[in-house]
Design a protein around this motif. Sequence first.
Motif, PDB file in Angstrom:
ATOM      1  N   ALA A 110      93.333   3.392  30.012  1.00 40.72           N
ATOM      2  CA  ALA A 110      92.199   4.235  29.642  1.00 40.72           C
ATOM      3  C   ALA A 110      92.075   4.293  28.129  1.00 40.72           C
ATOM      4  N   GLY A 111      90.833   4.401  27.643  1.00 40.05           N
ATOM      5  CA  GLY A 111      90.598   4.434  26.206  1.00 40.05           C
ATOM      6  C   GLY A 111      90.956   5.757  25.566  1.00 40.05           C
ATOM      7  N   ASP A 112      91.225   6.766  26.370  1.00 41.81           N
ATOM      8  CA  ASP A 112      91.637   8.070  25.850  1.00 41.81           C
ATOM      9  C   ASP A 112      92.135   8.912  27.013  1.00 41.81           C
ATOM     10  N   GLN A 113      92.849   9.988  26.681  1.00 40.92           N
ATOM     11  CA  GLN A 113      93.201  10.942  27.725  1.00 40.92           C
ATOM     12  C   GLN A 113      91.987  11.788  28.043  1.00 40.92           C
ATOM     13  N   GLY A 114      92.032  12.525  29.147  1.00 43.66           N
ATOM     14  CA  GLY A 114      90.937  13.433  29.437  1.00 43.66           C
ATOM     15  C   GLY A 114      90.768  13.719  30.909  1.00 43.66           C
ATOM     16  N   ILE A 115      89.915  14.697  31.192  1.00 37.67           N
ATOM     17  CA  ILE A 115      89.562  15.062  32.567  1.00 37.67           C
ATOM     18  C   ILE A 115      88.057  14.868  32.736  1.00 37.67           C
ATOM     19  N   MET A 116      87.667  14.328  33.871  1.00 40.24           N
ATOM     20  CA  MET A 116      86.261  14.048  34.147  1.00 40.24           C
ATOM     21  C   MET A 116      85.892  14.595  35.524  1.00 40.24           C
ATOM     22  N   PHE A 117      84.668  15.100  35.636  1.00 38.52           N
ATOM     23  CA  PHE A 117      84.197  15.696  36.875  1.00 38.52           C
ATOM     24  C   PHE A 117      82.964  14.976  37.405  1.00 38.52           C
ATOM     25  N   GLY A 118      82.841  14.968  38.726  1.00 43.65           N
ATOM     26  CA  GLY A 118      81.620  14.513  39.388  1.00 43.65           C
ATOM     27  C   GLY A 118      81.241  15.518  40.450  1.00 43.65           C
ATOM     28  N   PHE A 119      79.942  15.669  40.670  1.00 41.89           N
ATOM     29  CA  PHE A 119      79.474  16.711  41.586  1.00 41.89           C
ATOM     30  C   PHE A 119      78.239  16.223  42.327  1.00 41.89           C
ATOM     31  N   ALA A 120      78.059  16.706  43.538  1.00 39.75           N
ATOM     32  CA  ALA A 120      76.832  16.463  44.308  1.00 39.75           C
ATOM     33  C   ALA A 120      76.638  17.625  45.269  1.00 39.75           C
ATOM     34  N   CYS A 121      75.384  17.911  45.577  1.00 36.21           N
ATOM     35  CA  CYS A 121      75.072  18.978  46.529  1.00 36.21           C
ATOM     36  C   CYS A 121      73.720  18.684  47.179  1.00 36.21           C
ATOM     37  N   LYS A 122      73.418  19.378  48.239  1.00 28.99           N
ATOM     38  CA  LYS A 122      72.211  19.099  49.020  1.00 28.99           C
ATOM     39  C   LYS A 122      71.000  19.942  48.608  1.00 28.99           C
ATOM     40  N   GLU A 123      70.984  20.441  47.388  1.00 30.30           N
ATOM     41  CA  GLU A 123      69.865  21.286  46.953  1.00 30.30           C
ATOM     42  C   GLU A 123      68.580  20.501  46.718  1.00 30.30           C
ATOM     43  N   THR A 124      68.704  19.205  46.416  1.00 31.02           N
ATOM     44  CA  THR A 124      67.539  18.356  46.169  1.00 31.02           C
ATOM     45  C   THR A 124      67.744  17.012  46.856  1.00 31.02           C
ATOM     46  N   GLU A 125      66.681  16.224  46.946  1.00 36.47           N
ATOM     47  CA  GLU A 125      66.770  14.908  47.586  1.00 36.47           C
ATOM     48  C   GLU A 125      67.728  13.979  46.858  1.00 36.47           C
ATOM     49  N   VAL A 126      67.860  14.144  45.553  1.00 28.76           N
ATOM     50  CA  VAL A 126      68.758  13.282  44.773  1.00 28.76           C
ATOM     51  C   VAL A 126      70.169  13.859  44.711  1.00 28.76           C
ATOM     52  N   LEU A 127      70.417  14.899  45.500  1.00 35.15           N
ATOM     53  CA  LEU A 127      71.740  15.522  45.629  1.00 35.15           C
ATOM     54  C   LEU A 127      72.238  16.083  44.294  1.00 35.15           C
ATOM     55  N   MET A 128      71.307  16.728  43.586  1.00 36.23           N
ATOM     56  CA  MET A 128      71.604  17.420  42.335  1.00 36.23           C
ATOM     57  C   MET A 128      71.269  18.900  42.475  1.00 36.23           C
ATOM     58  N   PRO A 129      71.901  19.754  41.645  1.00 33.23           N
ATOM     59  CA  PRO A 129      71.508  21.169  41.628  1.00 33.23           C
ATOM     60  C   PRO A 129      70.030  21.308  41.257  1.00 33.23           C
ATOM     61  N   ALA A 130      69.337  22.204  41.911  1.00 32.71           N
ATOM     62  CA  ALA A 130      67.883  22.320  41.745  1.00 32.71           C
ATOM     63  C   ALA A 130      67.449  22.719  40.327  1.00 32.71           C
ATOM     64  N   PRO A 131      68.073  23.713  39.671  1.00 34.42           N
ATOM     65  CA  PRO A 131      67.555  24.123  38.354  1.00 34.42           C
ATOM     66  C   PRO A 131      67.561  23.006  37.306  1.00 34.42           C
ATOM     67  N   ILE A 132      68.616  22.225  37.238  1.00 35.75           N
ATOM     68  CA  ILE A 132      68.661  21.146  36.250  1.00 35.75           C
ATOM     69  C   ILE A 132      67.711  20.019  36.644  1.00 35.75           C
ATOM     70  N   HIS A 133      67.602  19.731  37.924  1.00 38.53           N
ATOM     71  CA  HIS A 133      66.706  18.673  38.388  1.00 38.53           C
ATOM     72  C   HIS A 133      65.259  18.975  38.005  1.00 38.53           C
TER      73      HIS A 133
END
Length: 388
Positions: free
Chosen positions: A120-143
């Motif tokens: 890895a090019g650096d240390q770190g923590i990374m997150f991924g998320f999905a939900c059924k709030e929209t067709e693209v499986l993203m949270p509705a307010p940000i979408h």
Amino acid sequence: MTNKNYFFTSESVSEGHPDKVCDRISDMVVDSYLSKDPYSRVACETLTTTNKVILAGEIRGPKIEKEEIIQKVRDCIKDIGYDQKGFSWKSQTNIESHLHAQSTDIAMGVDSKDNKDEGAGDQGIMFGFACKETEVLMPAPIHFSHKILRLMAKDRKAGILKGIEPDSKSQVTMFYENGKPTKVTSVVISTQHSKDLNQEKVKELIIPYIKKSIPETFLKDLKSKEIYINPTGQFIIGGPDGDSGLTGRKIIVDTYGGAAPHGGGAFSGKDPTKVDRSAAYVSRYLAKNIVAAGVSEKCLIQLAYAIGVSKPLSVYVRLDDKDINKTEEIKKIIEKNFDLSPRGIRELLGLNKPIYEVTAAYGHFGREPSDNGEFSWEKTDKTAIFKL
């Protein structure tokens, strides 16, 4: 017990926001090098202010003349739409490039050699998320926040939305009932505009984009007094002339609008050996396929890395409360079927391509995958693996 009824707000910023101008330029540099050598190493930071752009960072790859990079910076600024007294694609804006060779110490940790896999090019923590709030499986307010600004920019560039300048922000608040979004309770849009438009005219131009972007079912209870368009009264001086910009300062806008954790590392300006970027993309890919497979209504993935080490130090999976019993099985499926080393991620998602400039505005997630490899992490082509 967690409260299931609440208000939640997310914001977006347009491609003309000073920080997003910087993200665009930094990702242009990444693409410029990857287009000539898919294994180039790039870490590019950009600063913008009144009539000035400064690039700095580390490169390992083919020689690209400074003049070529500077011209491409001007092309980015022109495409965004800036030709103002305080910031323009023309010669009045001074552009400096201070890109230099990558540190040999960093390169040594990342390079594969003998029996050592690429680290890895650096240390770190990374997150991924999905939900059924929209067709693209993203949270509705940000979408919806993204969609408002994306449609505004499209019409502005097409000459349909006249008098509106590139720098804009949006904010959408929604009420959640039993953990699901049920209605929009307020919308805020601030947009730069020409001197000849007053606040009422700006409102008249902008309000239709709320209705174009958000389904009517969410808007039926929205009161006109809860729609705030340029609440300060006017927004004439904007972009890098109004506020300096830096690469990587809109990481919550780039991801899930605060609806899920963020590891802290920005994406733009980094080649895919940097797990800040590539591991966040594969985390989203895994979470989206898990939700698309019907395993759970929401999924959060966390990956952790150490610099120079190829395999993740940990893999964390969190599903919706009612699906917690499936967590260990899903984790085993991930560990069995996915190579989450930096090289494995890049090969899985085809990340060694010039596909990053388009990610710089309106979110890295919830976008449409293209035939040339853009947004490959948004595909749902692994759902069969996760069918329980």
